[in-house]
Structures are given as C-alpha cells and as structure tokens.
Write an enzyme that holds these catalytic residues in place. Structure first.
Site, PDB file in Angstrom:
ATOM      1  N   LYS A 256       0.835  -1.198   0.000  1.00 56.50           N
ATOM      2  CA  LYS A 256       0.000   0.000   0.000  1.00 56.50           C
ATOM      3  C   LYS A 256       0.881   1.265   0.000  1.00 56.50           C
ATOM      4  O   LYS A 256       2.090   1.199   0.148  1.00 56.50           O
ATOM      5  CB  LYS A 256      -0.936  -0.004   1.208  1.00 56.50           C
ATOM      6  CG  LYS A 256      -2.003  -1.109   1.122  1.00 56.50           C
ATOM      7  CD  LYS A 256      -2.923  -0.935  -0.077  1.00 56.50           C
ATOM      8  CE  LYS A 256      -4.014  -1.999  -0.166  1.00 56.50           C
ATOM      9  NZ  LYS A 256      -3.526  -3.328  -0.554  1.00 56.50           N
TER      10      LYS A 256
HETATM   11  C1  LIG Z   1      -9.539  -2.137  -1.837  1.00 54.22           C
HETATM   12  C2  LIG Z   1      -8.981  -3.020  -0.761  1.00 54.22           C
HETATM   13  N1  LIG Z   1      -9.692  -3.235   0.349  1.00 54.22           N
HETATM   14  C3  LIG Z   1      -9.222  -3.994   1.352  1.00 54.22           C
HETATM   15  C4  LIG Z   1      -7.976  -4.591   1.270  1.00 54.22           C
HETATM   16  C5  LIG Z   1      -7.522  -5.474   2.387  1.00 54.22           C
HETATM   17  O1  LIG Z   1      -6.353  -5.023   2.994  1.00 54.22           O
HETATM   18  P1  LIG Z   1      -5.385  -6.037   3.741  1.00 54.22           P
HETATM   19  O2  LIG Z   1      -4.518  -6.696   2.727  1.00 54.22           O
HETATM   20  O3  LIG Z   1      -4.578  -5.141   4.646  1.00 54.22           O
HETATM   21  O4  LIG Z   1      -6.217  -6.985   4.504  1.00 54.22           O
HETATM   22  C6  LIG Z   1      -7.198  -4.404   0.123  1.00 54.22           C
HETATM   23  C7  LIG Z   1      -5.872  -5.038  -0.003  1.00 54.22           C
HETATM   24  O5  LIG Z   1      -5.323  -5.179  -1.065  1.00 54.22           O
HETATM   25  C8  LIG Z   1      -7.709  -3.605  -0.920  1.00 54.22           C
HETATM   26  O6  LIG Z   1      -7.022  -3.386  -2.036  1.00 54.22           O
END
Ligand SMILES: Cc1ncc(COP(=O)(O)O)c(C=O)c1O
Length: 403
Positions: free
Chosen positions: A186
């Site tokens: 991210k």
């Molecule tokens: C749009 C979106 N929402 C939620 C998530 C979930 O995040 P995490 O990987 O920290 O669980 C991601 C992860 O890629 C994402 O791109």
C-alpha cells in the site's frame, strides 16, 4: 503503491525503540515500555492527517472493514451494497459478520454506479460500501444523498486511495466510516495493518472494544476490564504500528512524487487517439497511485495489455481477467465455497451472482488497463518506460489494429 519503496532509517529507529523495551503489545506493561505507545501515537497522527475525530488501528485492511461494519451494528442478515470491481476483502468482511454482500455495477468512475446502488436497495440494506480502487473514488456526493434518503451507513474503503480527497475532505473521512490498509503493497505500509476513521464517537468506542475481545480499556488492569459486548482479536502489534509512525510522516512526500510521475505518464499518452481516462467525479482528487485508461474495446485492451507486458512494461494490470479484483474471477464466491457452513439466506444471494447481468461492469472493466505509479523510478527510467508504453499503445491503436 509504494510505501516499501521509501523505507529506511526512520522505520528502523521507531522499531528499535519498541525492541529496546521488549513490549510488543499495544496495551499494558506500562512500567516496562519507557513511555513508548506506538499504536496510540500512530492513531493520533492518522486521525489528525485524515481530519477525523477518531482512528482505530487494527491488524489489516480486511480487519478494518470487519471491525468498521461491526462497530456500526451490522450483522446477520443485513445487506451491504458493494461493487463488482474491488478486492476480495469487501465480501470477506461482510460474510465474516453473517451479513449479505449485494454486488452491483460500476460505471466510468470504476466505482459504484449510484443508480445501480439505488436499484439494489431493499428493506434489509444497511450500508453502502464504495471502494476507491486504484487511487480514485465513486461519486460520493450522490452516494451520501442516497444514504441520507434511506438512512444507510456510508462506509468508504479507501485502502487503495489514501491521500486522495473528495469535496476537500480526505478520502475515508467523507462517509460515516473510512477504512485503510497498511499491508506491504500500500501507499504507506506497516508490514500488515489497517485503520478505521470516523467522527462518530459511539462507532469509535465500539471499534475500540470489538477489535480487542470487547475490553472497555478503562484503567490499567487488563484483567479487571469490563466486556460489555462480544469482541474478537483484530489488534495491531506495537512493531507494526512503529513502522506506521515513520511511514505516515512520508505520506505527503510519497503523494507528491506519485503525482509528478502520474502526470508525466498521462501527459505522454493523452493525445493518442483511442485512449480515454477514468472519470474522476467533480470535486474529487486522486491519490495518483495508478493511471487508469480505457481503450476502445475489450479485444484491443487485451491485445494492448499483452503487448505492454511482452515489451517489458511491468506493473500494468488487466483486471477483467484477474482473480483478485473482478467478479469474473470469483467462482468461490458464486459457488458459496467456504470451509464452514454458510446460511441459506446468504447462499441464495450468492447463487444469484451466477446469472445476474453485469454487462455494464464488463463494458468498463473489459476496456480498462491500470498502470501502477512507482516512486522509485529514476528520471531516465520513467522516460524510457513512457516511450515504451507510448510506442506499444500507438502501434496497437493504429488503424490497422482497430479494423
Ligand atoms: C480495496 C482493498 N480493500 C481492502 C484490502 C484489504 O487489505 P489487507 O490486505 O490489509 O487486509 C485491500 C488489499 O489489497 C484492498 O485493495
């Protein structure tokens, strides 16, 4: 999304402060921790940066969505409207709570189509969850109006768009709740981590308790704390939070670097006939983590993507044929494939996904290619990459290929 590209001594210093105390947990051990409270520090700084009253850190973006939904009282049998183009975490978090994901079309913003949202509202609808994929957003003004009309929660998934704004407000702070991911890929990273922001005091209190087994966090004797409601463990560790403290200080530098590289890429290809760009709603400002283009047809987009990859353009994505981000790849969801039982009510809704008409989403996704904007490129790398992209796209879009 490149937090990991901009990583070094600042993160090491914060982590070493935690390692020196040996207190890796965010709660308790007051005497040992030499006054280091990295999760608390990150929460205060993140709430301020996001112009929100409250921030709750958790263990991931997926946890953030789950805790945010739960904090707003969403549970068994409630319907949540979410887009066909997103990350699997959207429906995972909804299903984890026994709620029902209702998938609806996207439009040329590559995010929820407000009319499709309106058409999907039933008596069971509790929440609208726009997902700001690839750095930009849905028309939040229209979605807010729909939420107000039907008394629904607006929960923004801003995991891929940290630093963007809508109506001069940071993305995530426009709705009732906003969620972020700080996973390794991210814009800023903690390794693994997530955050929830809200101005709603009750939601903030609920989130604080739900992410830590229901602890009310009063006093400094963890064993004596009350549990007014059930909760679970979605806590972030001090080590992850320490990385986040350093990364957050770099966010604005990352965003301005992204904007510079994005603008260079966009300016270089904007005059190629046949290329158009994703619509950014009025008053919206992207975070410039991706440049998203539309090509004239699905066939041309597929050919262009293959040609770009073959010519060495890395980090460009054709989501239409991708197992993570578009409904086309989610057979496990459509077939209710789960390790445990899924309620018949949810199965019934998921079963409908096999036959529902998502041709509007297909129209936009089939023509979309997204280019990740990195900040580690040297000027020479950016220039040669852009020349490469330009020549491939020019070649594919030449009349010969279109006919
Ligand atoms: C749009 C979106 N929402 C939620 C998530 C979930 O995040 P995490 O990987 O920290 O669980 C991601 C992860 O890629 C994402 O791109």
């Amino acid at each position: 999304m490149p937090g990991f590209e901009f990583f070094g001594d600042e993160e090491r210093k914060e982590v070493n402060e935690v390692l020196d105390t040996g207190v890796l947990m965010r709660y308790g051990f007051d005497g040992m921790r030499k006054n280091h409270w990295k999760a608390n520090e990150f929460e205060a700084a993140f709430a301020a940066r996001m112009k929100s009253n409250h921030c709750q850190l958790v263990s991931s973006g997926t946890s953030a969505l789950t805790v945010a939904l739960a904090s707003a009282g969403i549970g068994t049998g409630d319907e949540i409207i979410m887009p066909t183009f997103t990350f699997v975490a959207s429906f995972e978090s909804i299903l984890m709570l026994g709620a029902i994901p209702v998938l609806v079309d996207i439009d040329d913003t590559l995010a929820l189509d407000p009319q499709a949202v309106k058409n999907a509202i039933t008596k069971k609808t509790k929440c609208i969850m726009p997902v700001h994929m690839c750095g930009s957003m849905a028309d939040l003004k229209q979605l807010r109006a729909i939420c107000d009309e039907y008394d629904l929660i607006l929960l923004e998934d801003a995991c891929q768009a940290i630093g963007g704004t809508f109506d001069n407000k940071p993305l995530g702070s426009y709705g009732d709740l906003g969620c972020f991911s700080f996973d390794y890929v991210k814009t800023i990273t903690c390794g693994e981590g997530g955050g929830i922001i809200t101005n709603n005091k009750q939601f903030a209190e609920n989130a604080d308790q739900y992410q830590d087994h229901g602890h009310d966090h009063f006093g400094n004797d963890r064993g004596a704390e009350a549990h007014n409601n059930l909760g679970y463990n979605f806590r972030i560790s001090e080590l992850n939070a320490a990385v986040g403290v350093a990364q957050l200080k770099k966010l604005d530098a990352i965003l301005s670097h992204q904007k510079k590289n994005y603008s260079f890429l966009k300016d270089s290809i904007k005059n190629i006939e046949g290329i158009t760009f994703r619509k950014v709603p009025e008053t919206g400002v992207e975070n410039y983590s991706f440049l998203n283009i539309f090509l004239p047809s699905q066939e041309i987009a597929e050919n262009a993507h293959k040609a770009l990859v073959d010519s060495g353009v890395d980090a460009c994505f054709y989501w239409f044929k991708n197992n993570w981000h578009y409904i086309n790849g989610w057979e496990h969801l459509k077939n209710s494939k789960s390790l445990g039982n899924i309620s018949s009510e949810i199965k019934e809704e998921l079963d409908k996904l096999k036959h529902r008409d998502f041709s509007q989403s297909d129209f936009w996704m089939g023509r979309t290619i997204s280019f990740l904007v990195k900040i580690g490129w040297s000027d020479a790398e950016l220039k040669s990459r852009t020349e490469n992209m330009k020549s491939v796209l020019n070649e594919i879009l030449s009349k010969k290929h279109i006919q």
